[in-house]
Write an enzyme that holds these catalytic residues in place. Sequence first.
Site, PDB file in Angstrom:
ATOM      1  CG  HIS A 433     -21.131 -76.488   8.448  1.00 26.79           C
ATOM      2  ND1 HIS A 433     -21.697 -75.251   8.324  1.00 26.79           N
ATOM      3  CD2 HIS A 433     -21.343 -77.115   7.259  1.00 26.79           C
ATOM      4  CE1 HIS A 433     -22.241 -75.125   7.125  1.00 26.79           C
ATOM      5  NE2 HIS A 433     -22.024 -76.238   6.449  1.00 26.79           N
ATOM      6  CG  ASP A 519     -23.859 -79.997   5.379  1.00 28.30           C
ATOM      7  OD1 ASP A 519     -23.216 -79.994   6.438  1.00 28.30           O
ATOM      8  OD2 ASP A 519     -24.787 -79.213   5.158  1.00 28.30           O
ATOM      9  CD  GLU A 520     -23.482 -76.166   2.938  1.00 27.83           C
ATOM     10  OE1 GLU A 520     -24.372 -75.771   2.167  1.00 27.83           O
ATOM     11  OE2 GLU A 520     -23.239 -75.644   4.046  1.00 27.83           O
ATOM     12  CB  VAL A 521     -16.074 -80.685   3.305  1.00 28.87           C
ATOM     13  CG1 VAL A 521     -14.557 -80.571   3.277  1.00 28.87           C
ATOM     14  CG2 VAL A 521     -16.544 -81.174   4.676  1.00 28.87           C
ATOM     15  CD  GLU A 572     -23.155 -82.871   1.332  1.00 25.28           C
ATOM     16  OE1 GLU A 572     -23.049 -81.666   1.071  1.00 25.28           O
ATOM     17  OE2 GLU A 572     -24.041 -83.333   2.094  1.00 25.28           O
TER      18      GLU A 572
END
Length: 856
Positions: A433, A519-521, A572
């Site tokens: 992000h 988050d969300e890698v 995470e």
Amino acid sequence: MRRFILLFIVAVTSVNSFALTREEPKLDPQNLHISWEVVDNNYQNKGQALTALVITNKGKTALPASGWKVYFNSSRNFLPNATTGNATITPINGDLYSITPTAKFPEIKPGESGRIEYVCESPVVNFTDAIEGPYLVWDNEPAKGYALGEFTVKPYNPTYQGLITPEILYNQNKTILDIPVAGLQKIIPTPVNYQENLGGFFNLDKGVMPGVSVDHKFDKEYGQLLAYLENLIGDKFHNSSKSKGLKSITIGYKTGLSVEGYELSVQPSGVQIVASTSAGIFYGIQSFKMLIPVTNKVQSSILIPCVEVKDAPRFPYRAVMLDVARNFQSKQQVLKLINLMAVYKLNTLHMHLTDDEGWRIEIPSLPELTTLGSKRGHSLDSKTNLPASHGSGPDFSNTAGTGFYTKADYIEILKYANERHVTVIPEIETPGHARASIKAMDARYERLLAAGDKAGAEHNLLRDLNDKSDYRSVQYWNDNVIDVSLPSTYNYIETVVGDLVNMYKEANAPLPAIHFGGDEVPAHVWEKSPAYLTLKATHPEIQGTGDLWYYFYGRVNDILKKRNIKLSGWEEMALRKTNVDGHATYVPNPQFVNEGMQVDVWNNVLGDGQEDLAYKLANGGYKVVLTCVTNLYFDMANYKSFDEPGYYWGAYLGIDKFFSFIPYDYFKNADVDKNGIAINRNLFVGKQRLTEYGKENIIGLQGALWGETVKTAERMDYMIFPKLIGLAERAWAKDPSWTTERDTAKSRILYNEDWSKFLNILGKRELPRLAYYNGGYSFRIPKPGVVLEDGKYLSNIQYPGLVIRYTTDGTEPTAKSKLYNSPVDAKGLVKFRAFDSKGRGGNMAEGPATNPKPAI
């Protein structure tokens, strides 16, 4: 003769040349109006949607059949070869797409329309699913975007499964008891001990004698209270300390109370608030102010009911997460949020300041973060600004897409929050992000390199220039992850942290933690990064790219620890990837358990397999803030209906989800899945329950407003309020009896009693207050419930106290329409709408048809 022929040829050539070079009348893109509509929400019986763009030419010049593209943003996926043939849709990056006409696309003459139909991979649920921010780019001018004329979303009446209709709302609302105002608790969130002395009142008028604590510990809070009360009565209080027999308002110190606890006593003779800390006094003052009847007029005398209150919060961390990166919110709007957070005793504002689509805080040492990262507009390379996202359009005029807080702005926010005992936690997204920061540091690299400063250029670079890794994030970006193998990444973090620390020092505001995302890698990042391969060769503990996670957060933690700041992040950050029975899974990472890190856990989507993740981390020793998407996301749509804004990927989330949340057992009240369909309770078999040790590690609750769909201050208010009061109730008040009652039937009865009380308090006390307080808040006004019985329409509302008005001629009800008091004859098209005390209206409900279509 030869000369004549030559002159003739020259003349003809000149005429043709003029014809070829003269400017054709240019189309003004503002004359192109676009409408989006749903054509078939179950296209080819495959659970996909056929939608259409209709381009209407309202100018005097034709739109040519080719030579242009329309760019737009969308959060939805399109099927390959999605259009029906006259155009192609191409993904650019993130949520940006382009539409290019094919040879089948006709010229659109003045007064005519062209239509492009395309297929989405799933059905349309609400108007948030429409495309956003379309704009025009000419092929011969590819670097310039042009704003179009009016863009509209055509109303649609869906029939999908789980649709919430006015009939369903009516049946939900009819279980709500109507409680007289006099019988309602007057302080919310609910105090630990609350007792009204019925019949007794304290008369607030200018005859009150103010007093302060002997040691003057709380002079600031008392000054705020005095100014507020004197504004209500339009006069100064009596100020003679020698006068006898006068009523008094005093605050004082009392030992032994908790950090934020207080005691409040209101008697006919006076008001006393005591606490051990200034925060406790502040919250006691908020409770006292709630006792004052709602008014927007100066009154010389106000009767305040007598009460005895002893109170303290359940959780020490009571937060709101506000995303201003995706869509920017002004400083004034942030201050309004802080003000109301303080009223309802929420003490932490988590500001999501950076993301792929924007960087929103000035960092003086790295000016490119805002000179490039705060601006969105048409861009082919992101070298001077970020591309359009979330409908921000082709230029910088859209204040949702472009904007940032200057250093002075942010310091003002910090001071304002600090005065109201709200701590502001900044979030700097890493390593995913992070496209805004990556592109900003690219620009810094280019600038310094051009100036001959190669070392300076490389000092804060966030990507390996030779990295060929191929990935795509959840939001479809292919270049938004910081390379954590680079030493320059940590130079950048040191610099950002240093400037943040300086701002907080200048504001004299606390900075207990900095949130670094996590988050969300996506998969496949760093795999082809030369920097990663070099680091791996010298660090034997790094066996694969997954190990970079622990390396990165270990180094970030070290940067913060030397400044006595705690590391905070999404879940995470605290997880380690491993294998169980050959399947990849995540477990609490033992490496960081004793580091005092705080993790905000959002992922408990019902049916996705991580329902117990928060409890796993708490049981494993991590300090956990529950930010559960099933119950605490402000940006989720209230329910499944085309006219309700918001995302719905995680849950449908009305105020009942906030109110019914049980922090220590959120499985108990889980009833429907992310599609609004009743769940199978077997879903929770084998899931971890919270242990007694784990309970000690649940430090608080956080409501989250992600900003993708929130483009205005009014929409922000709509999504947050009054849900914020439900959040405050669960974060401050002790567990109500229905949370622990084992008998399901008894628990349901107890719950409905509390639910009715809460809704009556909102409708009759708090919403009238919010309509005028601090300039007024644009809170959500619910749609009325409507049912057809015996040839008449009956209507009701979720919040007793709001009024319902109706029309019988098919027009939209206004604040002057007929007041609903009794059933209405079912003749013609009858529309119902609720209004607040200020005359603002909510969504309309139509009288249901006698033979409604079945859901599919």
